[in-house]
Design an enzyme around this catalytic site. Structure first.
Site, PDB file in Angstrom:
ATOM      1  N   ARG A   1       0.817  -1.237   0.000  1.00 46.18           N
ATOM      2  CA  ARG A   1       0.000   0.000   0.000  1.00 46.18           C
ATOM      3  C   ARG A   1       0.838   1.269   0.000  1.00 46.18           C
ATOM      4  NH1 ARG A   1      -3.123  -3.148   3.541  1.00 46.18           N
ATOM      5  NH2 ARG A   1      -4.872  -4.047   2.422  1.00 46.18           N
TER       6      ARG A   1
ATOM      7  N   LYS B   1       1.878  11.104 -11.704  1.00 46.08           N
ATOM      8  CA  LYS B   1       0.936  10.237 -12.427  1.00 46.08           C
ATOM      9  C   LYS B   1       1.670   8.939 -12.746  1.00 46.08           C
ATOM     10  CE  LYS B   1      -2.335  13.127 -14.927  1.00 46.08           C
ATOM     11  NZ  LYS B   1      -2.829  13.436 -16.267  1.00 46.08           N
TER      12      LYS B   1
ATOM     13  N   GLU C   1       6.629  17.397 -25.957  1.00 50.40           N
ATOM     14  CA  GLU C   1       6.063  17.869 -24.681  1.00 50.40           C
ATOM     15  C   GLU C   1       6.621  19.253 -24.327  1.00 50.40           C
ATOM     16  OE1 GLU C   1       3.685  16.057 -23.436  1.00 50.40           O
ATOM     17  OE2 GLU C   1       4.134  13.929 -23.691  1.00 50.40           O
TER      18      GLU C   1
ATOM     19  N   LYS D   1       5.711  22.425 -15.349  1.00 49.09           N
ATOM     20  CA  LYS D   1       4.951  21.272 -14.859  1.00 49.09           C
ATOM     21  C   LYS D   1       4.772  21.354 -13.349  1.00 49.09           C
ATOM     22  CE  LYS D   1       3.615  16.677 -15.211  1.00 49.09           C
ATOM     23  NZ  LYS D   1       3.750  15.406 -15.897  1.00 49.09           N
TER      24      LYS D   1
ATOM     25  N   GLU E   1      -5.782  16.808 -11.058  1.00 52.22           N
ATOM     26  CA  GLU E   1      -6.397  17.125 -12.348  1.00 52.22           C
ATOM     27  C   GLU E   1      -7.867  17.530 -12.235  1.00 52.22           C
ATOM     28  OE1 GLU E   1      -4.559  15.109 -15.648  1.00 52.22           O
ATOM     29  OE2 GLU E   1      -6.491  14.937 -16.630  1.00 52.22           O
TER      30      GLU E   1
ATOM     31  N   ARG F   1      -4.562  21.010 -14.594  1.00 48.09           N
ATOM     32  CA  ARG F   1      -3.592  19.973 -14.984  1.00 48.09           C
ATOM     33  C   ARG F   1      -3.974  19.291 -16.298  1.00 48.09           C
ATOM     34  NH1 ARG F   1      -0.382  15.498 -11.293  1.00 48.09           N
ATOM     35  NH2 ARG F   1       0.776  14.655 -13.053  1.00 48.09           N
TER      36      ARG F   1
ATOM     37  N   ASN G   1      -2.437  17.983 -21.269  1.00 48.47           N
ATOM     38  CA  ASN G   1      -2.786  16.947 -22.249  1.00 48.47           C
ATOM     39  C   ASN G   1      -3.151  17.515 -23.615  1.00 48.47           C
ATOM     40  OD1 ASN G   1      -2.494  14.419 -20.901  1.00 48.47           O
ATOM     41  ND2 ASN G   1      -4.141  15.079 -19.557  1.00 48.47           N
TER      42      ASN G   1
ATOM     43  N   HIS H   1      -3.192  15.224 -26.613  1.00 46.28           N
ATOM     44  CA  HIS H   1      -3.083  13.847 -26.134  1.00 46.28           C
ATOM     45  C   HIS H   1      -4.319  13.006 -26.426  1.00 46.28           C
ATOM     46  CE1 HIS H   1       0.524  15.248 -24.224  1.00 46.28           C
ATOM     47  NE2 HIS H   1       0.740  14.101 -23.617  1.00 46.28           N
TER      48      HIS H   1
ATOM     49  N   HIS I   1      -3.412   9.795 -27.987  1.00 48.32           N
ATOM     50  CA  HIS I   1      -3.654   8.479 -27.375  1.00 48.32           C
ATOM     51  C   HIS I   1      -4.446   7.582 -28.319  1.00 48.32           C
ATOM     52  CE1 HIS I   1      -3.061  10.018 -22.964  1.00 48.32           C
ATOM     53  NE2 HIS I   1      -1.926   9.784 -23.581  1.00 48.32           N
TER      54      HIS I   1
ATOM     55  N   HIS J   1       5.334   7.991 -28.040  1.00 52.08           N
ATOM     56  CA  HIS J   1       4.317   8.837 -27.418  1.00 52.08           C
ATOM     57  C   HIS J   1       4.388  10.277 -27.950  1.00 52.08           C
ATOM     58  CE1 HIS J   1       1.686  10.491 -24.374  1.00 52.08           C
ATOM     59  NE2 HIS J   1       2.625  11.323 -23.980  1.00 52.08           N
TER      60      HIS J   1
HETATM   61  N1  LIG Z   1       3.231  10.092 -15.975  1.00 50.10           N
HETATM   62  C1  LIG Z   1       3.148  11.120 -16.775  1.00 50.10           C
HETATM   63  O1  LIG Z   1       2.798  12.226 -16.370  1.00 50.10           O
HETATM   64  C2  LIG Z   1       3.523  10.947 -18.216  1.00 50.10           C
HETATM   65  C3  LIG Z   1       3.763  12.073 -19.015  1.00 50.10           C
HETATM   66  C4  LIG Z   1       4.218  11.890 -20.320  1.00 50.10           C
HETATM   67  C5  LIG Z   1       4.415  10.589 -20.796  1.00 50.10           C
HETATM   68  N2  LIG Z   1       4.139   9.522 -19.992  1.00 50.10           N
HETATM   69  C6  LIG Z   1       4.369   8.148 -20.466  1.00 50.10           C
HETATM   70  O2  LIG Z   1       5.743   8.001 -20.767  1.00 50.10           O
HETATM   71  C7  LIG Z   1       5.889   6.987 -21.738  1.00 50.10           C
HETATM   72  C8  LIG Z   1       6.830   7.460 -22.799  1.00 50.10           C
HETATM   73  O3  LIG Z   1       8.069   7.731 -22.208  1.00 50.10           O
HETATM   74  P1  LIG Z   1       9.415   7.715 -23.064  1.00 50.10           P
HETATM   75  O4  LIG Z   1       9.216   8.516 -24.261  1.00 50.10           O
HETATM   76  O5  LIG Z   1      10.498   8.040 -22.130  1.00 50.10           O
HETATM   77  O6  LIG Z   1       9.497   6.197 -23.573  1.00 50.10           O
HETATM   78  P2  LIG Z   1      10.284   4.903 -23.045  1.00 50.10           P
HETATM   79  O7  LIG Z   1      10.241   4.807 -21.584  1.00 50.10           O
HETATM   80  O8  LIG Z   1       9.770   3.760 -23.828  1.00 50.10           O
HETATM   81  O9  LIG Z   1      11.797   5.190 -23.467  1.00 50.10           O
HETATM   82  C9  LIG Z   1      12.110   5.343 -24.812  1.00 50.10           C
HETATM   83  C10 LIG Z   1      13.220   4.377 -25.271  1.00 50.10           C
HETATM   84  O10 LIG Z   1      14.469   4.912 -24.890  1.00 50.10           O
HETATM   85  C11 LIG Z   1      15.203   3.920 -24.156  1.00 50.10           C
HETATM   86  N3  LIG Z   1      16.040   4.669 -23.251  1.00 50.10           N
HETATM   87  C12 LIG Z   1      15.674   5.277 -22.105  1.00 50.10           C
HETATM   88  N4  LIG Z   1      16.691   6.019 -21.632  1.00 50.10           N
HETATM   89  C13 LIG Z   1      17.727   5.856 -22.488  1.00 50.10           C
HETATM   90  C14 LIG Z   1      19.040   6.384 -22.548  1.00 50.10           C
HETATM   91  N5  LIG Z   1      19.453   7.283 -21.665  1.00 50.10           N
HETATM   92  N6  LIG Z   1      19.829   6.000 -23.558  1.00 50.10           N
HETATM   93  C15 LIG Z   1      19.374   5.130 -24.516  1.00 50.10           C
HETATM   94  N7  LIG Z   1      18.143   4.628 -24.530  1.00 50.10           N
HETATM   95  C16 LIG Z   1      17.316   4.996 -23.523  1.00 50.10           C
HETATM   96  C17 LIG Z   1      14.135   3.077 -23.541  1.00 50.10           C
HETATM   97  O11 LIG Z   1      14.648   1.815 -23.168  1.00 50.10           O
HETATM   98  C18 LIG Z   1      13.142   2.993 -24.684  1.00 50.10           C
HETATM   99  O12 LIG Z   1      13.561   2.060 -25.637  1.00 50.10           O
HETATM  100  C19 LIG Z   1       4.500   6.687 -22.258  1.00 50.10           C
HETATM  101  O13 LIG Z   1       4.069   5.462 -21.728  1.00 50.10           O
HETATM  102  C20 LIG Z   1       3.658   7.828 -21.734  1.00 50.10           C
HETATM  103  O14 LIG Z   1       2.321   7.459 -21.515  1.00 50.10           O
HETATM  104  C21 LIG Z   1       3.720   9.680 -18.732  1.00 50.10           C
HETATM  105 ZN   LIG Z   2       2.513  13.183 -22.925  1.00 55.49          ZN
END
Ligand SMILES: NC(=O)c1ccc[n+]([C@@H]2O[C@H](COP(=O)([O-])OP(=O)(O)OC[C@H]3O[C@@H](n4cnc5c(N)ncnc54)[C@H](O)[C@@H]3O)[C@@H](O)[C@H]2O)c1
Ligand SMILES: [Zn+2]
Length: 455
Positions: free
Chosen positions: A212, A234, A276, A318, A328, A332, A336, A339, A343, A356
């Protein structure tokens, strides 16, 4: 369909609103003072009363003083409009101000060598690092060293997940719990997310749910994660019917951004994160958008000062939004922009087909197109958005496979649907102003979908 009384249009702008459609009686302007005066000395948001929880009898739920005291997106090291060289090992600190759940974002080059920064946020003696098959060979040893160096009492376990958005699911999440339970971790342990947004979202959700709730640290290693996903709490996973539908709000103890990790990031991933960054400019920070137009080449060339500045300013934006509206309620949601369309692309095209940020970029162009069709923004904004995303080498149209029907069906399960009404973030007014609303002409949405889809 819900009435406007229950689903108001929320107007957000970086300066006092000049939008005559917002009646004085239902609008309050909130002037927010930053600690970082060099960045922006004064901002205001025009927010309808409902968005701030004013009840219908007019009693404010959030009062002005309380809001002011909550805002402190601040920087220990203040930078001017244009970035300048900083001592790489001295972190810039942006605070996310959430009362007793406040935490620092450390930004700097080589911060993984600054062992104390990380160690001071570890609770207990057991740590579980959650990472993936790509990031582990690059940075896992460094992180284990940062956690244990001069700190022999700490023992570190790690779980290395398969890499990719398509693994952001329940089966993969279960591997984190398996490791934590097999290792007999207790409530005093700390989970560390080492990787991009996928790892951060999954590790955060695991930390929220394990026993938890256990302590949690974010070490984001993509632009996407450093400018956005690691900040704000999030967390979650995807469902085959929709993105991020299962999750929790769960804040970390700290976010540690070592900008050196970006040196190994593939180009496509770098560009994805910039979608972003562009978003912050469009919804609330027009000066930052101007800066991006001038510095996009430097960002793509990984100029360290340009990247550090873009990350810092994104985190400040942010942090401020999250400090005002953690769960949100309205503001907040503006993060998006693009998005809901994006999405739908990610789900419809198949998770991982497009990154993404790529889906968000095409989605942003669609949201901007719709805003223009509604007559809410002028041509110049449409052109600037299109140009900056092209400069960033991001897509400006959805993949051909997407049909209007696919968009409609995936958009219908978006988290911003309330009482059956799809609310969207749309630009309205001069650059930097947006609304979060379900009150728009449905024809404009249909026209946008038809303009961007072949069938
Ligand atoms: N929680 C939130 O507020 C929020 C906001 C925006 C996006 N997201 C989420 O984030 C995700 C996308 O994140 P992302 O774009 O980082 O994708 P990801 O986590 O898939 O990373 C992208 C790629 O880069 C690789 N990688 C990571 N760091 C590296 C490095 N330093 N050197 C080489 N390779 C590296 C990863 O292994 C992957 O293959 C989505 O699932 C999206 O929904 C969440
Ligand atoms: Zn995003």
């Amino acid at each position: 369909m819900a009435s406007s009384a229950t689903l108001p249009t929320l107007h957000f702008s970086p300066k006092p609103s000049t939008d005559s459609s917002i009646g004085r009686s239902e609008t309050c302007n909130l002037f927010l003072r930053f600690r970082n005066h060099d960045l922006v000395s004064r901002r205001s948001f025009s927010v309808s009363f409902d968005s701030l929880g004013l009840n219908r009898s007019g009693t404010p739920v959030l009062k002005f003083d309380r809001i002011r005291s909550k805002i402190s997106a601040s920087s220990a090291q203040v930078m001017e409009q244009s970035p300048r060289k900083t001592d790489s090992r001295v972190p810039t600190i942006v605070d996310v101000d959430l009362g007793d759940r406040s935490y620092p974002i450390y930004i700097g080059s080589g911060l993984l060598e600054e062992h104390d920064l990380l160690q001071r946020h570890v609770h207990g003696k057991r740590v579980l690092v959650v990472t993936n098959t790509t990031v582990a060979p690059l940075y896992l040893d460094k992180v284990i060293n940062a956690l244990t160096s001069g700190n022999p009492n700490v023992s570190v376990e790690s779980v290395i997940l398969p890499d990719g958005e398509k693994y952001k699911d329940m089966d993969t999440l279960m591997k984190v719990f398996d490791k934590a339970i097999e290792s007999r971790l207790d409530r005093r342990c700390t989970f560390v997310a080492l990787g991009g947004g996928v790892i951060g979202d999954m590790c955060g959700f695991a930390a929220a749910a394990f026993l938890r709730g256990v302590n949690f640290i974010q070490i984001p290693t993509t632009v996407m994660a450093q400018v956005d996903s690691s900040v704000g709490g999030k967390t979650g996973i995807n469902h085959r019917l929709g993105k991020n539908l299962i999750g929790a709000f769960y804040q970390p103890q700290c976010v540690l951004i070592d900008t050196e990790t970006l040196n190994t990031l593939p180009e496509r991933e770098l560009a994805s994160g910039l979608a972003e960054v562009v978003k912050y400019g469009l919804i609330r920070d027009p000066e930052f958008f101007d800066w991006q137009e001038k510095n996009m080449q430097a960002l793509l060339a990984r100029d360290p000062s340009a990247l550090a500045y873009a990350i810092k300013r994104s985190c400040e934006n942010k942090a401020e939004v999250v400090s005002l509206d953690e769960k949100e309620g309205g503001l907040r949601a503006t993060l998006n922009l693009g998005h809901t369309f994006g999405h739908a692309i990610e789900t419809g095209f198949g998770y991982g087909q497009w990154l993404h940020g790529e889906a968000v970029a095409a989605g942003t162009v669609m949201a901007v197109d719709m805003s223009h069709r509604l007559g809410w923004i002028d041509d110049s904004i449409v052109k600037r958005v299109y140009n900056i995303l092209q400069l960033a080498k991001l897509p400006t149209t959805p993949p051909e496979i997407m049909t209007t029907e696919m968009f409609k069906s995936y958009m219908a399960v978006d988290k911003k649907v309330a009482d059956g009404l799809l609310r969207l973030i749309l630009l309205k007014g001069p650059l930097g102003n947006c609304v979060f609303t379900g009150e728009y002409d449905r024809n404009a949405l249909d026209e946008t979908l038809r303009a961007f889809c072949k069938s």
